[in-house]
Write a protein that holds these residues in place. Structure first.
Motif, PDB file in Angstrom:
ATOM      1  N   ALA A 269     -11.303   3.738 -13.631  1.00  0.00           N
ATOM      2  CA  ALA A 269     -11.245   3.983 -12.307  1.00  0.00           C
ATOM      3  C   ALA A 269     -12.352   4.437 -11.718  1.00  0.00           C
ATOM      4  CB  ALA A 269     -10.187   4.801 -11.936  1.00  0.00           C
ATOM      5  N   LEU A 270     -13.898   3.607 -11.182  1.00  0.00           N
ATOM      6  CA  LEU A 270     -14.676   3.820 -11.195  1.00  0.00           C
ATOM      7  C   LEU A 270     -15.335   3.653  -9.173  1.00  0.00           C
ATOM      8  CD1 LEU A 270     -16.971   2.871 -14.304  1.00  0.00           C
ATOM      9  CD2 LEU A 270     -15.570   4.548 -13.708  1.00  0.00           C
ATOM     10  N   GLY A 271     -16.083   4.446  -9.334  1.00  0.00           N
ATOM     11  CA  GLY A 271     -16.501   3.395  -7.042  1.00  0.00           C
ATOM     12  C   GLY A 271     -15.268   4.039  -6.849  1.00  0.00           C
ATOM     13  N   GLY A 272     -14.920   2.848  -5.740  1.00  0.00           N
ATOM     14  CA  GLY A 272     -14.302   2.635  -5.162  1.00  0.00           C
ATOM     15  C   GLY A 272     -13.065   2.794  -5.465  1.00  0.00           C
ATOM     16  N   GLY A 273     -12.654   2.386  -6.857  1.00  0.00           N
ATOM     17  CA  GLY A 273     -11.163   2.510  -7.947  1.00  0.00           C
ATOM     18  C   GLY A 273     -10.866   4.170  -8.517  1.00  0.00           C
ATOM     19  N   LEU A 274     -12.181   4.866  -8.001  1.00  0.00           N
ATOM     20  CA  LEU A 274     -11.564   5.845  -8.003  1.00  0.00           C
ATOM     21  C   LEU A 274     -10.855   7.190  -6.250  1.00  0.00           C
ATOM     22  CD1 LEU A 274     -10.645   9.114  -8.941  1.00  0.00           C
ATOM     23  CD2 LEU A 274     -13.278   9.526  -9.791  1.00  0.00           C
TER      24      LEU A 274
ATOM     25  N   ARG B 214     -18.718  20.899  -9.621  1.00  0.00           N
ATOM     26  CA  ARG B 214     -18.293  19.784  -9.815  1.00  0.00           C
ATOM     27  C   ARG B 214     -17.983  18.751  -9.604  1.00  0.00           C
ATOM     28  NH1 ARG B 214     -14.478  19.233 -15.003  1.00  0.00           N
ATOM     29  NH2 ARG B 214     -14.384  21.409 -14.536  1.00  0.00           N
ATOM     30  N   ALA B 215     -17.882  18.795  -7.666  1.00  0.00           N
ATOM     31  CA  ALA B 215     -18.032  17.621  -7.511  1.00  0.00           C
ATOM     32  C   ALA B 215     -19.623  17.173  -7.387  1.00  0.00           C
ATOM     33  CB  ALA B 215     -17.312  17.524  -6.388  1.00  0.00           C
ATOM     34  N   LEU B 216     -20.343  18.293  -6.851  1.00  0.00           N
ATOM     35  CA  LEU B 216     -21.766  18.420  -7.000  1.00  0.00           C
ATOM     36  C   LEU B 216     -21.557  17.502  -7.858  1.00  0.00           C
ATOM     37  CD1 LEU B 216     -23.072  21.480  -5.246  1.00  0.00           C
ATOM     38  CD2 LEU B 216     -23.839  19.381  -4.631  1.00  0.00           C
ATOM     39  N   GLU B 217     -21.988  18.137  -9.394  1.00  0.00           N
ATOM     40  CA  GLU B 217     -22.329  17.657 -10.562  1.00  0.00           C
ATOM     41  C   GLU B 217     -22.073  16.349 -11.218  1.00  0.00           C
ATOM     42  OE1 GLU B 217     -22.491  16.511 -14.732  1.00  0.00           O
ATOM     43  OE2 GLU B 217     -20.027  16.995 -13.446  1.00  0.00           O
ATOM     44  N   MET B 218     -20.135  15.913 -10.853  1.00  0.00           N
ATOM     45  CA  MET B 218     -20.333  14.549 -10.896  1.00  0.00           C
ATOM     46  C   MET B 218     -20.226  13.449  -9.895  1.00  0.00           C
ATOM     47  SD  MET B 218     -15.957  14.984 -11.177  1.00  0.00           S
ATOM     48  CE  MET B 218     -15.469  13.234 -11.497  1.00  0.00           C
ATOM     49  N   ILE B 219     -20.989  13.738  -9.231  1.00  0.00           N
ATOM     50  CA  ILE B 219     -21.487  12.999  -8.017  1.00  0.00           C
ATOM     51  C   ILE B 219     -23.136  12.510  -7.972  1.00  0.00           C
ATOM     52  CG2 ILE B 219     -20.680  11.554  -5.561  1.00  0.00           C
ATOM     53  CD1 ILE B 219     -18.704  13.390  -5.224  1.00  0.00           C
ATOM     54  N   THR B 220     -23.515  13.828  -8.420  1.00  0.00           N
ATOM     55  CA  THR B 220     -25.738  13.768  -8.166  1.00  0.00           C
ATOM     56  C   THR B 220     -25.602  13.144  -9.860  1.00  0.00           C
ATOM     57  OG1 THR B 220     -24.936  15.991  -8.956  1.00  0.00           O
ATOM     58  CG2 THR B 220     -25.648  15.144  -6.375  1.00  0.00           C
TER      59      THR B 220
ATOM     60  N   GLY C  80     -15.397   7.945 -12.614  1.00  0.00           N
ATOM     61  CA  GLY C  80     -16.227   8.453 -12.157  1.00  0.00           C
ATOM     62  C   GLY C  80     -16.411   7.703 -10.772  1.00  0.00           C
ATOM     63  N   LEU C  81     -17.528   8.345 -10.409  1.00  0.00           N
ATOM     64  CA  LEU C  81     -18.372   8.319  -8.851  1.00  0.00           C
ATOM     65  C   LEU C  81     -19.580   7.446  -9.226  1.00  0.00           C
ATOM     66  CD1 LEU C  81     -16.602  10.429  -6.403  1.00  0.00           C
ATOM     67  CD2 LEU C  81     -16.210   7.623  -6.313  1.00  0.00           C
ATOM     68  N   PRO C  82     -19.998   6.487  -9.929  1.00  0.00           N
ATOM     69  CA  PRO C  82     -21.070   6.167 -10.022  1.00  0.00           C
ATOM     70  C   PRO C  82     -22.098   5.960  -8.994  1.00  0.00           C
ATOM     71  CG  PRO C  82     -20.114   4.433 -10.967  1.00  0.00           C
ATOM     72  CD  PRO C  82     -19.161   5.573 -10.322  1.00  0.00           C
ATOM     73  N   GLU C  83     -21.957   5.867  -8.048  1.00  0.00           N
ATOM     74  CA  GLU C  83     -22.318   5.069  -6.589  1.00  0.00           C
ATOM     75  C   GLU C  83     -24.630   5.329  -6.574  1.00  0.00           C
ATOM     76  OE1 GLU C  83     -18.916   4.919  -5.242  1.00  0.00           O
ATOM     77  OE2 GLU C  83     -19.766   6.031  -6.136  1.00  0.00           O
ATOM     78  N   VAL C  84     -24.924   6.983  -7.063  1.00  0.00           N
ATOM     79  CA  VAL C  84     -25.738   7.219  -7.041  1.00  0.00           C
ATOM     80  C   VAL C  84     -26.814   6.265  -7.963  1.00  0.00           C
ATOM     81  CG1 VAL C  84     -25.808   8.570  -8.955  1.00  0.00           C
ATOM     82  CG2 VAL C  84     -27.298   9.592  -7.714  1.00  0.00           C
TER      83      VAL C  84
END
Length: 479
Positions: free
Chosen positions: A97-102, A146-152, A120-124
């Motif tokens: 479940a990635l990007g828009g899926g998450l 945690r949000a900063l670490e995951m998204i960046t 994950g949110l791999p848009e970066v």
């Protein structure tokens, strides 16, 4: 239909079917809204489940829509409607479940995952940030740090970590997403589990220390990048905005700024470049070789041996009558009587040039290898490339001369400050001579193997932008 609705007892099921990865195309977005409306209107459905067919949940945006004008309904609006559903809404996750899926899953009221699911949110990695609520809803679940670490970082998170962090609510021991979703819905309807509407959760506690630390880290390690700093701003907006709506509005502004960034164009160029660099143009219906001899010794061979069983490929140390392809380690004498195509390994920058029809050029950073056709037939090269890919190597195909060798030699003749222009000049030479099948293959090798700055998209792309016909004409007029 890409999305359809049906009821199982008193539970409505919204099922996405958009193979191969259930990407969020316009048809899927529209279908989600229609199926949601149908589920809400179904008076016999007390809860709703969103799931996907095939090997994965929603793996992100539809790349076929990249660069095209967006069509309504936009994903943020779809997720807002999902979150506003008056009935408990469960997302049953599997695969990825990635990007828009998450972000879709975050818009649901409860998330259950099968074992092995990754989120994950791999848009970066494409020069973007999550633009459909990811920077506003994820921090409400896991906090700012945690949000900063995951998204960046854009990293993938395993189901167990996602459960511990509170991103998902349960890991199911059922066999299918349907079983997991129905079981979770029954637990909720029975009062044994409590759904939570992410957008109605309070904003996370301010954490200026985490924000300052991440900004300092990015300035030290990725100061040239644009989107990671916009991610920080979006998460700051999550903390400081009076409402979710206000935070989403700021996220959208920052997302559009990333979309307009040249870095986004360069990173997406590389994304597309990495899709099929192993494909020889004009060759169809080729298959991998099943019997391969590894002649001599090389560390790469150990990697191949580990992957062989899963790939269904038989590896031997000596050729036999069954051997279809030979891989020859550097400085290993070739057996001219092997009776099958031979690929000689060559470490970039060395002088061991074997007289073989195919050459596999490798570097210390072996994230990519280059299979160069010297005298082999195109079909043979394609079959060899498919064999190497089956053995878990990322392969770029080329012809006549190695692109890696040319670019490596160009770097060796310059000082460190001139590396970029040297690679750009070499890339123009490679394209002019026709050594590449696709010009994007030059960029892929330069970035992944030789360290050309990723956000620029590669030396050939950069040289093309720098010396575009429009710019040349402008220079001629002004002079």
């Amino acid at each position: 239909m890409s999305v359809h609705y049906q009821r199982h007892g008193n539970i409505g099921v919204i099922q996405i079917a958009n193979p191969p990865v259930n990407a969020l195309s316009h048809a899927v977005r529209s279908g989600l809204v229609s199926a949601l409306d149908e589920g809400i209107a179904d008076t016999d459905a007390n809860a709703l489940v969103v799931l996907a067919e095939g090997r994965t949940f929603i793996a992100g945006a539809d790349i076929r829509e990249f660069g095209k004008p967006p069509q309504a309904p936009l994903l943020p609006d779809v997720i807002t409607q999902l979150e506003a559903c008056p009935k408990p809404l469960i997302a049953a996750l599997h695969g990825t479940a990635l990007g828009g899926g998450l972000e879709v899953a975050l818009g649901c009221h409860y998330r259950v995952a099968l074992p092995g699911t990754r989120i994950g949110l791999p848009e970066v990695k494409l020069g973007l940030l999550p633009g459909a609520g990811g920077t506003q809803r994820l921090p409400r679940l896991v906090g700012v740090e945690r949000a900063l670490e995951m998204i960046t970082s854009g990293r993938f998170v395993e189901a167990e970590e996602a459960l511990d962090a509170g991103i998902i609510d349960a890991i199911s021991n059922t066999q299918t997403p349907l079983e997991a979703g129905l079981a979770a819905a029954k637990e909720i309807l029975a009062g044994n589990q409590t759904p939570r509407i992410t957008g109605k959760l309070p904003a996370p506690a301010a954490n200026p220390r985490a924000i300052a630390s991440m900004r300092e880290y990015l300035e030290q390690h990725s100061s040239e990048l644009f989107s990671p700093f916009r991610i920080i701003e979006a998460i700051e907006a999550c903390v400081t905005s009076d409402t979710l709506k206000e935070g989403l509005r700021r996220e959208r502004e920052l997302f559009l700024a990333c979309m307009d960034s040249p870095q986004r164009a360069g990173l997406i160029h590389l994304f597309f470049a990495a899709r099929s660099p192993h494909v020889v143009p004009g060759i169809e219906n080729a298959s991998a070789f099943n019997n391969v001899a590894l002649m001599g010794e090389h560390p790469l061979f150990e990697r191949l041996k580990k992957a062989a069983q899963r790939a269904g490929i038989t590896l031997t140390s000596e050729p036999s009558t069954a051997t279809e392809l030979c891989l020859l380690a550097p400085y290993t004498p070739a057996n001219v009587n092997v009776g099958c195509p031979v690929v000689a390994l060559k470490e970039v920058g060395t002088d061991n040039d074997s007289d073989t029809p195919l050459r596999l050029v490798i570097a210390a950073n072996d994230s990519l290898v280059e299979l160069t056709k010297l005298s082999a037939e195109p079909l043979t090269q394609q079959r060899a490339a498919l064999t190497l890919k089956a053995l878990r190597l990322n392969v770029v195909v080329s012809q006549q001369q190695s692109m890696l060798e040319i670019m490596h030699a160009a770097i060796g003749q310059t000082t460190s400050g001139e590396t970029r222009p040297a690679l750009e000049q070499a890339s123009a030479h490679i394209a002019q001579k026709g050594f590449c099948y696709r010009e994007s293959d030059i960029d892929l090798l330069a970035v992944e193997v030789l360290g050309y700055p990723r956000h620029l998209g590669g030396p050939h792309r950069q040289a093309t932008l720098t010396h575009s016909p429009l710019e040349t004409a402008t220079q001629e007029v002004s002079s």
